[in-house]
Design a protein around this motif. Structure first.
Motif, PDB file in Angstrom:
ATOM      1  N   UNK A 198       0.868  -1.199   0.000  1.00 28.06           N
ATOM      2  CA  UNK A 198       0.000   0.000   0.000  1.00 28.06           C
ATOM      3  C   UNK A 198       0.904   1.248   0.000  1.00 28.06           C
ATOM      4  N   UNK A 199       1.011   1.962  -1.148  1.00 26.33           N
ATOM      5  CA  UNK A 199       1.990   3.065  -1.209  1.00 26.33           C
ATOM      6  C   UNK A 199       1.706   4.186  -0.199  1.00 26.33           C
ATOM      7  N   UNK A 200       0.428   4.448   0.104  1.00 25.80           N
ATOM      8  CA  UNK A 200       0.146   5.495   1.105  1.00 25.80           C
ATOM      9  C   UNK A 200      -0.646   4.868   2.239  1.00 25.80           C
ATOM     10  N   UNK A 201      -0.146   5.032   3.468  1.00 24.98           N
ATOM     11  CA  UNK A 201      -0.952   4.560   4.590  1.00 24.98           C
ATOM     12  C   UNK A 201      -0.922   5.574   5.723  1.00 24.98           C
ATOM     13  N   UNK A 202      -2.030   5.595   6.479  1.00 25.12           N
ATOM     14  CA  UNK A 202      -2.078   6.413   7.695  1.00 25.12           C
ATOM     15  C   UNK A 202      -1.786   5.480   8.849  1.00 25.12           C
ATOM     16  N   UNK A 203      -0.907   5.917   9.746  1.00 24.01           N
ATOM     17  CA  UNK A 203      -0.637   5.124  10.953  1.00 24.01           C
ATOM     18  C   UNK A 203      -0.636   6.078  12.132  1.00 24.01           C
ATOM     19  N   UNK A 204      -0.883   5.513  13.325  1.00 20.92           N
ATOM     20  CA  UNK A 204      -0.724   6.342  14.528  1.00 20.92           C
ATOM     21  C   UNK A 204       0.570   5.911  15.197  1.00 20.92           C
ATOM     22  N   UNK A 238       1.246  12.693  -6.143  1.00 22.52           N
ATOM     23  CA  UNK A 238       2.681  12.381  -6.358  1.00 22.52           C
ATOM     24  C   UNK A 238       2.838  10.894  -6.683  1.00 22.52           C
ATOM     25  N   UNK A 239       2.109  10.040  -5.962  1.00 24.60           N
ATOM     26  CA  UNK A 239       2.281   8.580  -6.129  1.00 24.60           C
ATOM     27  C   UNK A 239       1.691   8.072  -7.442  1.00 24.60           C
ATOM     28  N   UNK A 259       6.969   5.139  -4.313  1.00 29.52           N
ATOM     29  CA  UNK A 259       7.531   5.435  -2.989  1.00 29.52           C
ATOM     30  C   UNK A 259       6.509   4.944  -1.962  1.00 29.52           C
ATOM     31  N   UNK A 260       6.985   4.563  -0.800  1.00 24.52           N
ATOM     32  CA  UNK A 260       6.073   4.212   0.304  1.00 24.52           C
ATOM     33  C   UNK A 260       5.962   5.427   1.202  1.00 24.52           C
ATOM     34  N   UNK A 261       4.759   5.926   1.386  1.00 22.54           N
ATOM     35  CA  UNK A 261       4.572   7.139   2.193  1.00 22.54           C
ATOM     36  C   UNK A 261       3.612   6.865   3.349  1.00 22.54           C
ATOM     37  N   UNK A 262       4.066   7.216   4.556  1.00 24.13           N
ATOM     38  CA  UNK A 262       3.199   7.134   5.734  1.00 24.13           C
ATOM     39  C   UNK A 262       2.800   8.542   6.169  1.00 24.13           C
TER      40      UNK A 262
END
Ligand code: APR
Length: 243
Positions: free
Chosen positions: A1-7, A138-139, A144-147
């Protein structure tokens, strides 16, 4: 998953570059800026001193030093003045410039905090959607992997409402302990100042008995622990509000 939200706490994220929500001086501050500088160590500040500051909406890169990340990309978000002063365009520029630098330095993974969504007062829901929108575009042309790293309770609740469950590696207790560290630092800084002889004599200031001020720092400590924003964050917000 190239973009993920994490806490999580961004200083713990293992990736090629973490993005710092800095101020124009690049000489450190509170919030995520303070956390990154504390975790990276003094060499980060030493390198930042050589950069000559950074314009709002722009970004500059340094090494990560003691951080798990190889690089820190320092970007300066806009202060929120109601949304009619070009804030959104400046915030978008922070993400674009940071991603361009990450690409230039061949980073395969990047972690962003919610730029401007703390002391600078950008509404968190708007900040999250600007971040998601800029990173997604951008993706569409880049690998790129972006968090997006969510930290505080309110941003976590908002992102869960917008995007459903997100992986959480920290909890509210961790956040309040670490935000508390930030605010607890103020009495220390105050008491350091009190010990400072020149402060006692107070150039131009009528010298107050230090005991008074030490007692003030103590009671300030209690007062601070009940604030829902740290003293340093409140101080920075007041400074920004005064322009
Ligand atoms: N990890 C991830 N996110 C964090 C962390 C952390 N350790 N600490 C704080 N945050 C989150 C905040 O909860 C907020 O959602 O980062 C977001 C941005 O908040 P700030 O750090 O206050 O940054 P900003 O609003 O851009 O204000 C920048 O604050 O610290 C000063 O020097 C900085 O003057 C600059 C101003």
């Amino acid at each position: 998953m190239p973009l993920q939200l994490i806490r999580d706490d961004i200083t713990r994220v293992r990736c090629d570059a973490v993005v710092n929500a800095a101020n124009n001086s690049l000489l450190g501050g509170g919030g995520v800026d303070g956390a990154i500088h504390r975790a990276a160590g003094p060499e980060l500040l030493a390198e930042c001193r050589t950069l000559g500051g950074c314009d709002t909406g722009d970004a500059k890169i340094t090494r990560g030093y003691k951080l798990p990340a190889k690089y820190v990309i320092h970007t300066v978000g806009p202060v929120w003045y109601g949304g009619k002063n070009g804030e959104e365009e400046l915030l978008r520029s922070c993400y674009r410039r940071s991603l361009a630098l990450a690409k230039e330095y061949n980073c395969e993974s990047v972690a962003f905090p919610l730029i401007s969504a703390g002391v600078y007062g950008y509404p968190k829901d708007k900040a999250i959607s600007v971040a998601e929108d800029e990173i997604t575009s951008f993706l569409s042309d880049n690998d790129m992997l972006v968090d997006i790293v969510i930290f505080d309770k309110s941003a976590f609740r908002i992102s869960e409402k917008l995007y459903g469950d997100i992986a959480a590696f920290i909890d509210d207790k961790y956040v309040s302990e670490h935000e508390m560290t930030d605010s607890r630092r103020v009495p220390e800084m105050l008491s350091e100042k009190i010990q400072n002889p020149c402060f006692r004599k107070g150039a131009g200031r009528s010298p107050r008995p230090c005991a008074d001020l030490a007692a003030a720092a103590e009671s300030l400590d209690e007062a601070l622990s009940s604030l829902d924003e740290s003293f340093s964050e409140m101080l920075l917000r007041k400074i920004d509000e005064k322009g």
